[in-house]
Design a protein around this motif. Structure first.
Motif, PDB file in Angstrom:
ATOM      1  N   SER A  28       0.867  -1.182   0.000  1.00 37.35           N
ATOM      2  CA  SER A  28       0.000   0.000   0.000  1.00 37.35           C
ATOM      3  C   SER A  28       0.900   1.227   0.000  1.00 37.35           C
ATOM      4  CB  SER A  28      -0.935   0.002   1.206  1.00 37.35           C
ATOM      5  OG  SER A  28      -0.212  -0.128   2.415  1.00 37.35           O
ATOM      6  N   GLY A  29       0.373   2.354  -0.481  1.00 36.41           N
ATOM      7  CA  GLY A  29       1.225   3.520  -0.639  1.00 36.41           C
ATOM      8  C   GLY A  29       0.574   4.814  -0.200  1.00 36.41           C
ATOM      9  N   TYR A  30       1.420   5.711   0.301  1.00 33.04           N
ATOM     10  CA  TYR A  30       0.977   7.033   0.754  1.00 33.04           C
ATOM     11  C   TYR A  30       1.841   8.094   0.091  1.00 33.04           C
ATOM     12  CZ  TYR A  30       0.543  11.105   3.857  1.00 33.04           C
ATOM     13  OH  TYR A  30       0.364  12.371   4.356  1.00 33.04           O
ATOM     14  N   ASP A  31       1.201   9.146  -0.367  1.00 37.37           N
ATOM     15  CA  ASP A  31       1.939  10.283  -0.903  1.00 37.37           C
ATOM     16  C   ASP A  31       1.031  11.515  -0.823  1.00 37.37           C
ATOM     17  OD1 ASP A  31       4.641  10.489  -2.887  1.00 37.37           O
ATOM     18  OD2 ASP A  31       3.213  12.159  -3.049  1.00 37.37           O
ATOM     19  N   ILE A  32       1.637  12.672  -0.575  1.00 34.45           N
ATOM     20  CA  ILE A  32       0.833  13.897  -0.537  1.00 34.45           C
ATOM     21  C   ILE A  32       0.319  14.264  -1.928  1.00 34.45           C
ATOM     22  CG2 ILE A  32       1.980  14.797   1.517  1.00 34.45           C
ATOM     23  CD1 ILE A  32       3.642  16.588  -0.314  1.00 34.45           C
ATOM     24  N   LEU A  50      -2.590   4.023   1.296  1.00 29.35           N
ATOM     25  CA  LEU A  50      -2.302   3.832   2.718  1.00 29.35           C
ATOM     26  C   LEU A  50      -2.677   5.091   3.473  1.00 29.35           C
ATOM     27  CD1 LEU A  50      -1.026   2.237   5.068  1.00 29.35           C
ATOM     28  CD2 LEU A  50       1.183   3.249   4.414  1.00 29.35           C
ATOM     29  N   GLU A  51      -3.603   4.952   4.406  1.00 25.81           N
ATOM     30  CA  GLU A  51      -3.961   6.049   5.289  1.00 25.81           C
ATOM     31  C   GLU A  51      -3.113   5.943   6.557  1.00 25.81           C
ATOM     32  OE1 GLU A  51      -5.929   8.339   4.241  1.00 25.81           O
ATOM     33  OE2 GLU A  51      -6.654   7.281   2.455  1.00 25.81           O
ATOM     34  N   THR A  52      -2.771   7.076   7.126  1.00 27.41           N
ATOM     35  CA  THR A  52      -1.916   7.028   8.318  1.00 27.41           C
ATOM     36  C   THR A  52      -2.582   6.277   9.465  1.00 27.41           C
ATOM     37  OG1 THR A  52      -2.725   9.218   8.985  1.00 27.41           O
ATOM     38  CG2 THR A  52      -0.672   9.132   7.721  1.00 27.41           C
ATOM     39  N   ASP A  53      -3.900   6.269   9.520  1.00 24.51           N
ATOM     40  CA  ASP A  53      -4.584   5.522  10.574  1.00 24.51           C
ATOM     41  C   ASP A  53      -4.440   4.016  10.404  1.00 24.51           C
ATOM     42  OD1 ASP A  53      -5.430   7.813  11.832  1.00 24.51           O
ATOM     43  OD2 ASP A  53      -7.405   7.845  10.871  1.00 24.51           O
ATOM     44  N   ASP A  54      -3.982   3.582   9.229  1.00 24.58           N
ATOM     45  CA  ASP A  54      -3.818   2.156   8.958  1.00 24.58           C
ATOM     46  C   ASP A  54      -2.375   1.677   9.124  1.00 24.58           C
ATOM     47  OD1 ASP A  54      -6.524   2.032   8.314  1.00 24.58           O
ATOM     48  OD2 ASP A  54      -6.139   2.514   6.205  1.00 24.58           O
ATOM     49  N   LEU A  55      -1.495   2.527   9.626  1.00 29.70           N
ATOM     50  CA  LEU A  55      -0.092   2.158   9.770  1.00 29.70           C
ATOM     51  C   LEU A  55       0.096   0.938  10.666  1.00 29.70           C
ATOM     52  CD1 LEU A  55       1.564   5.687  10.149  1.00 29.70           C
ATOM     53  CD2 LEU A  55       1.720   4.162   8.171  1.00 29.70           C
ATOM     54  N   SER A  56      -0.785   0.764  11.626  1.00 28.81           N
ATOM     55  CA  SER A  56      -0.658  -0.359  12.555  1.00 28.81           C
ATOM     56  C   SER A  56      -0.831  -1.708  11.865  1.00 28.81           C
ATOM     57  CB  SER A  56      -1.684  -0.234  13.692  1.00 28.81           C
ATOM     58  OG  SER A  56      -3.002  -0.267  13.179  1.00 28.81           O
TER      59      SER A  56
END
Length: 279
Positions: A28-32, A50-56
């Protein structure tokens, strides 16, 4: 593993493609930049945003941001990271990053490893990301405190996506060496191309010109941060280079063919020695 990649630029995007196309891990990926995320989804470089709340939910988090941005991200999201998660950053300098993130990881219970994939291009951004970027390269890990089982898992991941060498280092040793092998080369290339004669190179240049100027086309924002975060080591290398160039200049200006020939001979032999050739 569930792998989350923070930053889908050249390095993060290439990591996403290499892992998704060459392994069975879920990425999964996160980017601004939402457009980078959409492109990554479209070509199946990532399975989902990837949402920051899903980092766990991530077993491994790869942070492919500039050094200060990596620190800022961890400081803002450390509470969302599971103690079972391994976090690796991919920045080009290590002491400033490891000294800030390692204490946070220890406090929160997750494993942090400083990392540096020795790969790159003169172009940046997700559009230039390449699943083969890491083929034959080295992945440097600051992993002295990483449990052996987790380290072996990481080694397998990185060899699966093309790295041929996994090097273990300390942050200080990494920054000392990288000042010469990478940062100085970018300074020299960027300065060299500023000669007025460069505008007249067409038809009078070949491989040596191309080799020396390739990395002049750099990302000035990123490299400014890298140079200044490693200024002590880089300044030593620049001073050494200036000292050596002065010797060549003096020999040429004085018409000292014996000294110039010796300098050239010493340089050739140094290269042969480094390359493992016999004298």
């Amino acid at each position: 593993m569930n792998i989350g990649i923070i930053g889908l630029g050249l390095i993060g995007g290439s990591m996403a493609k290499a892992i998704s196309y060459n392994t069975d891990h879920t990425v999964s990926g996160y980017d601004i930049d939402n457009q980078a995320v959409r492109k990554a989804l479209l070509i199946k470089a990532i399975e989902k945003p990837l949402e920051t709340d899903d980092l766990s939910e991530c077993d491994l988090i790869i942070i492919a941001l500039y050094p200060q941005a990596s620190i800022d991200f961890i400081e803002a999201n450390a509470d969302k990271i599971s103690p079972e998660t391994v976090v690796i950053d991919c920045g080009g300098v290590k002491e400033c990053v490891c000294s800030r993130i390692a204490p946070i990881a220890e406090e929160k219970g997750f494993t942090f490893i400083g990392g540096h994939p020795m790969a790159g291009l003169e172009h940046s951004g997700f559009d230039n990301a390449d699943a083969t970027l890491f083929n034959g390269g080295s992945m440097i890990l600051m992993a002295s405190s990483c449990p052996i089982q987790k380290l072996e898992t990481l080694k397998k991941l990185f060899t699966d996506i093309g790295f041929s060498h996994i090097e273990i280092s300390s942050p200080a040793e990494h920054d000392r060496r990288i000042a010469f092998t990478s940062q100085l080369a970018h300074v020299v290339s960027n300065a060299y191309i500023k000669s007025p004669t460069a505008m007249e190179h067409d038809g009078f240049s070949a491989g040596s010109y191309l080799d020396l100027t390739r990395v002049a086309k750099l990302n000035e924002t990123m490299w400014t941060e890298l140079f200044l975060e490693n200024s002590d080591n880089l300044l030593k290398e620049i001073d050494t280079l200036i000292g050596n160039l002065t010797k060549y200049r003096d020999a040429i200006s004085q018409g000292d063919s014996d000294e110039l020939k010796q300098l050239l001979y010493d340089g050739r032999k140094a290269k042969e020695c480094i390359d493992g050739e016999l004298f």
